[in-house]
Design a protein around this motif. Structure first.
Motif, short mmCIF file in Angstrom:
data_model
loop_
_atom_site.label_atom_id
_atom_site.label_comp_id
_atom_site.label_asym_id
_atom_site.label_seq_id
_atom_site.Cartn_x
_atom_site.Cartn_y
_atom_site.Cartn_z
N SER A 1 2.41 8.49 -4.34
CA SER A 1 3.98 8.81 -4.90
C SER A 1 5.16 8.13 -3.90
O SER A 1 5.98 7.61 -4.46
CB SER A 1 4.21 10.41 -4.81
OG SER A 1 3.38 10.92 -5.65
N THR A 2 4.84 7.97 -2.51
CA THR A 2 5.86 7.42 -1.57
C THR A 2 5.58 6.18 -1.88
O THR A 2 6.85 5.38 -1.95
CB THR A 2 5.35 7.88 -0.22
OG1 THR A 2 5.24 9.12 -0.03
CG2 THR A 2 6.32 7.30 0.96
N VAL A 3 4.58 5.52 -1.94
CA VAL A 3 4.72 3.91 -2.13
C VAL A 3 4.92 3.65 -3.58
O VAL A 3 6.00 2.28 -3.70
CB VAL A 3 3.17 3.46 -2.08
CG1 VAL A 3 2.97 1.95 -2.55
CG2 VAL A 3 2.64 3.55 -0.58
N GLY A 4 4.86 4.43 -4.81
CA GLY A 4 5.34 4.02 -6.06
C GLY A 4 6.86 4.13 -6.09
O GLY A 4 7.52 3.42 -6.67
N GLY A 5 7.37 5.11 -5.18
CA GLY A 5 8.81 5.16 -5.08
C GLY A 5 9.51 4.06 -4.30
O GLY A 5 10.55 3.30 -4.82
N ASN B 1 -2.16 2.36 5.71
CA ASN B 1 -2.06 2.95 6.91
C ASN B 1 -0.80 2.60 7.57
O ASN B 1 -0.48 3.06 8.70
CB ASN B 1 -3.41 2.62 7.60
CG ASN B 1 -4.49 3.28 7.18
OD1 ASN B 1 -4.75 4.57 7.24
ND2 ASN B 1 -5.55 2.62 6.54
N GLY B 2 -0.05 1.69 7.12
CA GLY B 2 1.24 1.31 7.50
C GLY B 2 2.34 2.09 6.82
O GLY B 2 2.33 3.20 6.37
N SER B 3 3.42 1.28 6.90
CA SER B 3 4.75 2.04 6.17
C SER B 3 4.32 1.84 4.53
O SER B 3 3.96 0.91 4.19
CB SER B 3 6.13 1.40 6.51
OG SER B 3 6.15 0.13 6.00
N ALA B 4 5.05 2.78 3.60
CA ALA B 4 5.36 2.65 2.33
C ALA B 4 5.91 1.30 1.90
O ALA B 4 5.56 0.81 0.72
CB ALA B 4 6.18 3.88 1.68
N ALA B 5 6.92 1.09 2.60
CA ALA B 5 7.80 -0.33 2.31
C ALA B 5 6.88 -1.68 2.30
O ALA B 5 6.75 -2.62 1.63
CB ALA B 5 8.85 -0.40 3.34
N GLN C 1 -5.67 0.19 -5.60
CA GLN C 1 -6.02 1.29 -4.85
C GLN C 1 -5.40 1.35 -3.70
O GLN C 1 -5.40 0.42 -2.87
CB GLN C 1 -7.57 1.41 -5.00
CG GLN C 1 -8.17 2.49 -4.05
CD GLN C 1 -9.63 2.28 -3.63
OE1 GLN C 1 -10.29 1.47 -3.90
NE2 GLN C 1 -10.09 3.27 -2.67
N LEU C 2 -4.89 2.23 -3.24
CA LEU C 2 -4.25 2.53 -1.89
C LEU C 2 -5.47 3.06 -1.19
O LEU C 2 -5.79 4.27 -1.67
CB LEU C 2 -2.95 3.39 -2.03
CG LEU C 2 -1.74 3.07 -2.84
CD1 LEU C 2 -0.63 3.80 -2.54
CD2 LEU C 2 -1.41 1.48 -2.60
N ASP C 3 -5.46 2.74 0.08
CA ASP C 3 -6.49 3.22 1.10
C ASP C 3 -6.02 3.62 2.39
O ASP C 3 -5.04 2.88 3.02
CB ASP C 3 -7.45 2.01 1.35
CG ASP C 3 -8.67 2.64 2.03
OD1 ASP C 3 -8.96 3.78 1.72
OD2 ASP C 3 -9.17 1.59 2.92
N ARG C 4 -6.11 4.92 2.65
CA ARG C 4 -5.78 5.45 3.82
C ARG C 4 -6.70 6.29 4.58
O ARG C 4 -7.67 6.75 4.02
CB ARG C 4 -4.51 6.43 3.66
CG ARG C 4 -3.78 7.12 4.86
CD ARG C 4 -2.55 7.96 4.41
NE ARG C 4 -1.49 7.12 4.53
CZ ARG C 4 -0.30 7.63 3.75
NH1 ARG C 4 -0.11 8.92 3.61
NH2 ARG C 4 0.69 6.90 3.79
N ALA C 5 -6.59 6.13 5.72
CA ALA C 5 -7.72 7.09 6.93
C ALA C 5 -8.09 8.39 6.38
O ALA C 5 -7.06 8.93 5.97
CB ALA C 5 -7.42 7.00 8.09
#
Length: 416
Positions: free
Chosen positions: A266-270, A393-397, A350-354
């Protein structure tokens, strides 16, 4: 240019992409012209006509109203381009140029091949003419009631190139395919003149089988550029086809975000919506709207199957649209049917996060779950759905910028 009439002549044109194509080619006067059949003679008698494209259902109807018809267009039996010169209406068919461009761009070789053409309308005539011009070994035309029809399709199981000229699978009635490609054991390429969605059910099957294939957008662009050359009697750099095609791919295709619950979709999509100026559609939000209750309440009161049914409905609705950022729930990959719904008009990220950083609040399947085990179980599903994996794993931007760079590069590459 504005003193003369340029445009697309048809009956129902609300879903046409012709105006942005011609505008990108420099023709800002080009517009949509919707007419009823009885209005054709009066309109075509206007002295201020500059250049027209003609689409269904008028490609044949306008022929008696034209003064000079190109021999190739007369052989095909339809015209799609009209220009007024010296008081006369001259007519051509640039669809064959567009068709051959589409086949060449996709790497679909027609020469020496048995070509099976689905449909018997005006576009089928163009496909037949193109196949003959390219040196096809044999051409079989499949219609609903002709001597070669869908009941006798087994007689043409040796078809090497399959071409769909019917509207089956076209927006808004997506998801249907005119044939099952597995019936053609020798198939080596697939062309579908439908361009919305980008990947019809037929093309999705072609992709799954590893066959070179294309939708009809390259044909639409190339025939329009050929028409512009006739409108103004001047050559246009062939590179314009690829430039305009890439521009339209960017405008039409969705960016679809998948990944584990809490991975930041959601954050990255925004951030992606803000970066690109696109509308972001969160499928979970749409599900809540349609159900009139929260997602935890849906799971508690109705169960997961009910939620998945609502999720598939949302994926079908928004996956068929164009130019969106679509944010999916973490479990959307659990239903294989959702792949086609999202892929038909989208590139899937696909967004990948720890795992240890994934939140669980408000996520019914995450609370009390072994997230590492869930991730391991779902990884093959995410791999099946995704076009590319993005480290979030970094910023949404940063993630949004990485997605946009890849998306633009993919549009430029013309991969199918």
């Amino acid at each position: 240019m504005s003193e003369r009439i340029y445009g697309l002549l048809g009956r129902t044109l609300c879903h046409s992409w012709s105006v942005p194509i011609h505008a990108a080619a420099g023709n800002g006067a080009y517009r949509l012209i919707e007419l009823e059949p009885h209005e054709l003679p009066g309109f075509l008698s206007r002295p201020d006509i500059g250049g027209l494209n003609v689409t269904i259902p008028y490609k044949r109807d306008v022929m008696p109203l034209c003064d000079v018809i190109d021999p190739a267009a007369r052989e095909i039996g339809s015209v799609n381009t009209i220009v007024r010169r010296d008081g006369k209406l001259y007519a051509w068919n640039t669809d064959i140029t567009g068709f051959l461009y589409m086949a060449d761009l996709a790497g679909v070789e027609l020469k020496g091949r048995k070509v099976v053409i689905l449909g018997g309308g005006g576009t089928s005539l163009t496909a037949q003419a193109a196949a003959r011009a390219a040196g096809a070994r044999e051409i079989a035309v499949i219609t609903r009631s002709g001597p070669s029809n869908y009941e006798t399709l087994s007689h043409h199981a040796d078809g090497e190139i399959v071409i769909n000229t019917t509207p089956v699978g076209m927006y808004p009635n997506t998801g249907a395919a005119p044939v099952n490609l597995e019936r053609f054991s020798a198939c080596q390429g697939v062309l579908d003149v439908v361009y919305n969605p980008r990947r019809t059910a037929l093309l999705l099957q072609a992709e799954a089988l590893g066959l070179p294939c294309s939708d009809g957008l390259p044909m639409l662009v190339a025939q329009a550029i050929a028409a512009e050359e006739l409108f103004f009697n001047q050559r246009i750099d062939p590179a314009e086809n690829r430039r305009i095609l890439a521009l339209l791919r960017q405008r039409m295709e969705n960016m679809v975000l998948i990944g584990m619950p809490g991975c930041g979709k959601s954050t990255v999509g925004g951030a992606l919506a803000k970066l690109t100026g696109r509308e972001a559609v969160d499928l979970d939000v749409e599900i809540v709207k349609s159900a009139g209750k929260s997602i935890p309440a849906i799971f508690a009161e109705d169960g997961e199957p009910a939620f998945r049914a609502l999720e598939q409905t949302a994926a079908a609705r928004f996956g068929a649209e164009s130019g969106k950022v679509i944010i999916c729930g973490g479990g959307i990959v659990k239903d294989a049917e959702n792949y086609g719904l999202l892929r038909q008009n989208g590139r899937i990220y696909q967004l990948d996060r720890a795992i240890e950083t994934l939140p669980t609040a408000g996520r019914p399947l995450s609370q009390g779950a072994d997230l590492a085990a869930m991730a391991a179980e779902r990884e093959p599903l995410y791999r099946r759905f995704r076009d590319i994996r993005i480290d979030n794993n970094g910023s949404a931007a940063e993630s949004a910028a990485a997605i946009w760079r890849d998306f633009c590069a993919d549009s430029d590459s013309q991969r199918t």
